[in-house]
Scaffold this active site. Sequence first.
Site, short mmCIF file in Angstrom:
data_model
loop_
_atom_site.label_atom_id
_atom_site.label_comp_id
_atom_site.label_asym_id
_atom_site.label_seq_id
_atom_site.Cartn_x
_atom_site.Cartn_y
_atom_site.Cartn_z
CB SER A 162 5.83 8.02 0.65
OG SER A 162 4.52 8.02 1.19
CE LYS A 165 4.37 4.19 2.15
NZ LYS A 165 3.99 5.59 2.30
CB SER A 220 3.33 5.47 -1.97
OG SER A 220 4.17 5.99 -0.96
#
Length: 475
Positions: A162, A165, A220
């Site tokens: 993640s 991101k 997340s």
Amino acid sequence: MGSGSIRRSAGALFRGVLSASRAKAGTFTDVPTTFSASTASTDPTAPNASATTGNAGRAARHGFPLRTVAALASSGLLATPLLAGTAHADPKEPKAPKPPAKMSQIGGDRLGTPGVQVAQTPGAPKLPGPDILTARSWIVSDAESGKVLAAKNAHWQLAPASTLKMLFADTVLPKFPKDQKHTVKPADLAGMGAGSSLVGIRENLSYSVHDLWLGVFLRSGNDAVHTLSAMNGGTEATVTQMQRHAKELNARDTHVVTPDGYDAPGQVSSAYDLSLFARSGLQNPDFREYCSTASAQFPGDKGKDGKRASFGIQNTNRLLSGDYDIKPYPGIAGVKNGSTTNAGSTFTGVAQRGDRKLLVTVMNPEKKEHNEAYREAAKLLDWGFAAAGKVEPVGRLVGPRSEDDGSGAENAKDKGKNADRSTQAALDGAGAKSGAWTALGLTTGALALLGVVAFAVHRRWPLPELVRGRRRSGK
């Protein structure tokens, strides 16, 4: 809800971000999930059902009310990084892979050389050894000047989880005003991987863009990512835009397959590229706000009276929000963490001490202890603050293609093909090669040459002051 409410967590905040109104009490037991106990892949909030019982007892010992513990245990949430870590590796797993013999040399050729790269000088603190820094790849750099203080396999292409991101936010965050509303359609949430981390978005309910970004950064939430992607023209279009933006940022190690960082064949990035994404994002005040928020309230379901409830969410970045076995890092202000089966644990953080602002990225520690990525990041930050100004840089974080052409000019938009050629020449950098744990053999002349050639054209990216404090968002 009294004793079940979330606890305020300390973290360092960027000055200039207006304090939000005090959030109403909320509980983590209200967070909706769709996790399966059999799911193998884990992003920051995915559960590990086998750890639930032990984690429940541990949570109770660390001050969580028994009623809350019971509710969390039954829902599987105690296995999230709030209270638990990724399951230990199977002792029968094969040996860890070795980095490629040759990697990208963007930012300097030492950054493309396997092993730890550090230009140790007399009087500089010793870098922690491989028994302490076990990550397959890591990098610590000055967030403003871009000078790399030390690195290990900085350009090794690994699964990012993640932390990808950050690139998603770099790409999409500027496109929508914070107060824009979006009603979620079933198609918006299609295509998420099994066991995805979720913030708890529901179909047919409306969310502000502000809410969605809190879901992306704090929990997340892949559901928040997919909703924003749908607003942005769809997942495929968003992936294409992310790849284009990575190229603009000179992040050549990155190949995007999913916008949320979920494990996918061919999806890779590097510690170097993740640091580029963080450094770019931190220029945006909204990015800084979201990544430095420790806890917030998130919209829930509608009640019988038609009013929306809310529940508390806490940032899964443990150097920002803390955990039962780790304290918030002094001066921390973000940025993003991740964890999946293929990636292990990944983390990029920014912190300030005095006038110095450092970036650190850690990818996949070999030591599979609870919160290990954060511990190793903290060790690197400690060393970096002590070593800054006492070690020679071993490379640099380059600027975007539109600004960093290697000629000393700050803008290269109209230089055409010549700009591309000079950019590549600058990105290929210079510096003595070494694969040793500490490069003690560099001569004074070589160090001086490294400084002149590799860093004469770095671009300084000023960042707002970081201050100690706590941030909660009630919006």
